[in-house]
Design a protein around this motif. Structure first.
Motif, PDB file in Angstrom:
ATOM      1  N   ARG A 193       1.272  -1.398  -0.056  1.00 23.88           N
ATOM      2  CA  ARG A 193       0.377  -0.152  -0.077  1.00 23.88           C
ATOM      3  C   ARG A 193       0.679   0.898   0.182  1.00 23.88           C
ATOM      4  O   ARG A 193       0.780   2.039  -0.554  1.00 23.88           O
ATOM      5  CB  ARG A 193      -1.256  -0.172   1.188  1.00 23.88           C
ATOM      6  CG  ARG A 193      -2.124   1.080   1.158  1.00 23.88           C
ATOM      7  CD  ARG A 193      -2.173   1.308   2.806  1.00 23.88           C
ATOM      8  NE  ARG A 193      -1.232   1.534   4.197  1.00 23.88           N
ATOM      9  CZ  ARG A 193      -1.382   1.883   5.235  1.00 23.88           C
ATOM     10  NH1 ARG A 193      -2.417   1.226   5.765  1.00 23.88           N
ATOM     11  NH2 ARG A 193      -0.169   2.057   5.678  1.00 23.88           N
ATOM     12  N   SER A 196      -3.423  14.051  -0.643  1.00 19.83           N
ATOM     13  CA  SER A 196      -4.758  13.763  -0.742  1.00 19.83           C
ATOM     14  C   SER A 196      -5.529  13.328  -1.588  1.00 19.83           C
ATOM     15  O   SER A 196      -6.323  13.236  -1.702  1.00 19.83           O
ATOM     16  CB  SER A 196      -5.500  15.074  -0.194  1.00 19.83           C
ATOM     17  OG  SER A 196      -4.725  16.729  -1.123  1.00 19.83           O
ATOM     18  N   LEU A 249      -4.431   9.521  -1.488  1.00 22.71           N
ATOM     19  CA  LEU A 249      -5.986   9.174  -0.211  1.00 22.71           C
ATOM     20  C   LEU A 249      -7.663   8.788  -0.984  1.00 22.71           C
ATOM     21  O   LEU A 249      -7.615   8.151  -0.616  1.00 22.71           O
ATOM     22  CB  LEU A 249      -5.431   9.545   0.960  1.00 22.71           C
ATOM     23  CG  LEU A 249      -3.583   9.711   0.850  1.00 22.71           C
ATOM     24  CD1 LEU A 249      -3.872  10.119   2.586  1.00 22.71           C
ATOM     25  CD2 LEU A 249      -3.518   7.817   0.953  1.00 22.71           C
ATOM     26  N   GLY A 250      -7.439  10.360  -1.528  1.00 19.62           N
ATOM     27  CA  GLY A 250      -8.842  10.243  -2.324  1.00 19.62           C
ATOM     28  C   GLY A 250      -9.227   9.682  -3.764  1.00 19.62           C
ATOM     29  O   GLY A 250     -10.742   9.109  -3.929  1.00 19.62           O
ATOM     30  N   LYS A 273     -10.750   6.564  -5.794  1.00 21.20           N
ATOM     31  CA  LYS A 273     -12.329   5.676  -5.747  1.00 21.20           C
ATOM     32  C   LYS A 273     -11.272   4.099  -6.500  1.00 21.20           C
ATOM     33  O   LYS A 273     -10.712   4.618  -7.310  1.00 21.20           O
ATOM     34  CB  LYS A 273     -12.961   5.661  -6.339  1.00 21.20           C
ATOM     35  CG  LYS A 273     -13.421   7.556  -5.318  1.00 21.20           C
ATOM     36  CD  LYS A 273     -13.956   6.603  -3.405  1.00 21.20           C
ATOM     37  CE  LYS A 273     -14.939   8.575  -3.012  1.00 21.20           C
ATOM     38  NZ  LYS A 273     -16.633   9.000  -3.950  1.00 21.20           N
ATOM     39  N   GLY A 287     -15.324   1.858  -3.136  1.00 20.95           N
ATOM     40  CA  GLY A 287     -15.036   2.461  -2.169  1.00 20.95           C
ATOM     41  C   GLY A 287     -13.476   2.758  -2.429  1.00 20.95           C
ATOM     42  O   GLY A 287     -12.838   3.271  -3.753  1.00 20.95           O
ATOM     43  N   LEU A 288     -12.685   3.367  -0.813  1.00 18.99           N
ATOM     44  CA  LEU A 288     -11.763   4.813  -1.349  1.00 18.99           C
ATOM     45  C   LEU A 288     -11.063   3.545  -2.075  1.00 18.99           C
ATOM     46  O   LEU A 288     -10.873   2.161  -0.907  1.00 18.99           O
ATOM     47  CB  LEU A 288     -11.323   4.858  -0.249  1.00 18.99           C
ATOM     48  CG  LEU A 288     -11.958   6.039   0.466  1.00 18.99           C
ATOM     49  CD1 LEU A 288     -12.111   6.439   1.836  1.00 18.99           C
ATOM     50  CD2 LEU A 288     -11.601   7.762  -0.274  1.00 18.99           C
ATOM     51  N   ARG A 323      -6.503   1.404   2.411  1.00 17.48           N
ATOM     52  CA  ARG A 323      -7.274   1.988   3.636  1.00 17.48           C
ATOM     53  C   ARG A 323      -6.446   1.817   4.466  1.00 17.48           C
ATOM     54  O   ARG A 323      -5.130   1.221   4.409  1.00 17.48           O
ATOM     55  CB  ARG A 323      -7.749   0.147   3.254  1.00 17.48           C
ATOM     56  CG  ARG A 323      -9.238  -0.075   2.226  1.00 17.48           C
ATOM     57  CD  ARG A 323     -10.021   1.588   2.450  1.00 17.48           C
ATOM     58  NE  ARG A 323     -10.968   1.361   1.143  1.00 17.48           N
ATOM     59  CZ  ARG A 323     -12.177   0.713   1.748  1.00 17.48           C
ATOM     60  NH1 ARG A 323     -12.078  -0.072   2.407  1.00 17.48           N
ATOM     61  NH2 ARG A 323     -13.230   0.406   0.635  1.00 17.48           N
ATOM     62  N   GLY A 378     -10.157   1.421   7.180  1.00 10.77           N
ATOM     63  CA  GLY A 378     -11.460   2.543   7.523  1.00 10.77           C
ATOM     64  C   GLY A 378     -10.275   3.681   6.512  1.00 10.77           C
ATOM     65  O   GLY A 378      -9.453   2.892   5.546  1.00 10.77           O
ATOM     66  N   LYS A 379     -10.591   4.430   6.215  1.00 14.49           N
ATOM     67  CA  LYS A 379     -10.558   5.607   5.447  1.00 14.49           C
ATOM     68  C   LYS A 379      -8.214   5.258   5.752  1.00 14.49           C
ATOM     69  O   LYS A 379      -7.754   5.456   7.274  1.00 14.49           O
ATOM     70  CB  LYS A 379     -11.009   6.599   5.656  1.00 14.49           C
ATOM     71  CG  LYS A 379      -9.704   8.352   4.821  1.00 14.49           C
ATOM     72  CD  LYS A 379     -10.588   9.387   4.731  1.00 14.49           C
ATOM     73  CE  LYS A 379      -9.801  10.401   3.998  1.00 14.49           C
ATOM     74  NZ  LYS A 379     -10.550  12.063   4.808  1.00 14.49           N
ATOM     75  N   LEU A 380      -7.444   5.659   5.473  1.00 11.10           N
ATOM     76  CA  LEU A 380      -6.517   5.879   5.010  1.00 11.10           C
ATOM     77  C   LEU A 380      -6.091   7.562   5.577  1.00 11.10           C
ATOM     78  O   LEU A 380      -5.622   8.371   4.514  1.00 11.10           O
ATOM     79  CB  LEU A 380      -5.179   5.617   4.111  1.00 11.10           C
ATOM     80  CG  LEU A 380      -4.041   5.678   4.390  1.00 11.10           C
ATOM     81  CD1 LEU A 380      -2.844   5.235   5.436  1.00 11.10           C
ATOM     82  CD2 LEU A 380      -2.748   4.777   3.039  1.00 11.10           C
ATOM     83  N   HIS A 381      -5.047   7.658   6.527  1.00 10.06           N
ATOM     84  CA  HIS A 381      -4.845   8.756   6.421  1.00 10.06           C
ATOM     85  C   HIS A 381      -3.393   9.704   6.646  1.00 10.06           C
ATOM     86  O   HIS A 381      -2.632   8.762   6.283  1.00 10.06           O
ATOM     87  CB  HIS A 381      -5.462   9.700   8.126  1.00 10.06           C
ATOM     88  CG  HIS A 381      -6.352  10.114   8.844  1.00 10.06           C
ATOM     89  ND1 HIS A 381      -8.057  10.472   8.493  1.00 10.06           N
ATOM     90  CD2 HIS A 381      -7.097   8.460   8.901  1.00 10.06           C
ATOM     91  CE1 HIS A 381      -8.910  10.415   9.205  1.00 10.06           C
ATOM     92  NE2 HIS A 381      -8.419   8.433   9.265  1.00 10.06           N
TER      93      HIS A 381
END
Length: 313
Positions: A154, A170, A173-174, A176, A223-224, A227, A232-235
């Motif tokens: 990843r 950003s 990571l945004g 899809k 989805g995204l 991960r 969940g969302k990867l920050h």
């Protein structure tokens, strides 16, 4: 963007209503990002607070009618005493000017005083790209400093997108899952201010993404794409933390950040003969002047090579 409560801003209600209208106008006309809009709103709020102290009463629309250069200079001096730097002061002045121009178009103010104030001189800050060899090491999966193979894959895919496509973190990571088709060679990126651009997707980036998808233990359909460890969302903070570990292991400078890979993308393209207009499009810069900063970086690199290699240097 949620509008601030009038209780948080010291100004008359009619002035606050115009402030909200101005922000909406900026978002529609200039397609500002939420972050930029929030900064402008905060700057204007600080100006209102300053005017409250300056006038000894909350400012009204009539107080905006003839804001003088001396008023704005006093505002900037006040912000400077509070520790604001040149960039913050410049943005604050830009926001106040924009608001006064907005009022001027409605016959409610005279913005000539704001136009007469000189913008604080901005410090020159050049991007700090990685050397090509270091950028390749950072995007090598075998060198990633994480134990889980799928997380290593990843991180590699993210780094390859930053360096190989010049994406902002950003933007990467945004992404899809449905934006990554089977062996697609382009990406449609929704950048700052909602501006769309098309960037080429290198085969090596496709391979890195495909390898990550094959190893990822989480359901990715519709989805995204990227991960976190629990699905969940990867920050961005996670990638920045892992990059910090990686640069320590590879003995890279503190300037080797995820965003430095985007700088490296632009600098290495320019060094390889890429033209500024093309690089501007690939980066999604609104103005060519923003992209031109990379010419200074490349000049410094060439001078360094010259001084080290030329026998008469």
């Amino acid at each position: 963007m949620p509008m601030s409560s009038p209780l948080l801003i010291t100004a008359s209600r009619d002035l606050l209503a115009l402030k909200d209208e101005w922000l909406k106008n900026l978002e529609v006309e200039r397609r500002l990002s939420d972050k930029t809009s929030e900064s402008y709103e905060r700057d204007l709020r600080q100006f209102f607070h300053f005017m409250t102290d300056y006038l000894a009463t909350p400012p009204k629309i009539s107080d905006m009618k003839n804001v003088r250069p001396s008023d704005l200079r006093a505002f900037l001096a006040s912000r400077r005493r509070d520790g604001a730097g040149a960039r913050t002061l410049g943005r604050g002045l830009s926001g106040v000017r924009s608001f006064l121009r907005f009022l001027e178009k409605r016959g409610l103010a005279n913005a000539s005083g704001a136009r007469a104030v000189r913008t604080p001189k901005q410090p020159k800050s050049l991007p700090k790209p990685l050397a090509a060899s270091d950028a390749l090491r950072v995007t090598n999966q075998d060198l990633q400093m994480v134990d889980e193979p799928w997380i290593a894959a990843r991180n590699t895919a993210v780094m390859v997108l930053l360096y190989g496509c010049g994406l902002r973190i950003s933007e990467a990571l945004g992404l899809k899952t449905n934006q990554i088709g089977t062996k697609t060679d382009i990406l449609l990126i929704n950048g700052k201010g909602g501006k769309e651009r098309v960037v080429p997707l290198l085969p090596i980036a496709n391979e890195a993404i495909e390898h990550y998808i094959n190893l990822c233990p989480h359901q990715l359909a519709d989805g995204l794409l990227f991960r976190g460890a629990r699905g969940g969302k990867l920050h961005a903070a996670i990638i920045q933390r892992d990059m910090k570990r990686l640069r320590s292991a590879l003995d890279l400078p503190d300037t080797a950040t995820p965003h430095a890979l985007r700088h490296s993308f632009a600098t290495h393209l320019l060094a390889g003969g890429g033209d500024l207009r093309t690089i501007q499009e690939l980066l999604g810069h609104a103005s060519l002047s923003t992209t031109q900063i990379y010419t200074a970086v490349d000049t410094d690199r060439l001078l360094d090579i010259y001084q080290k290699a030329h026998p008469r240097a």
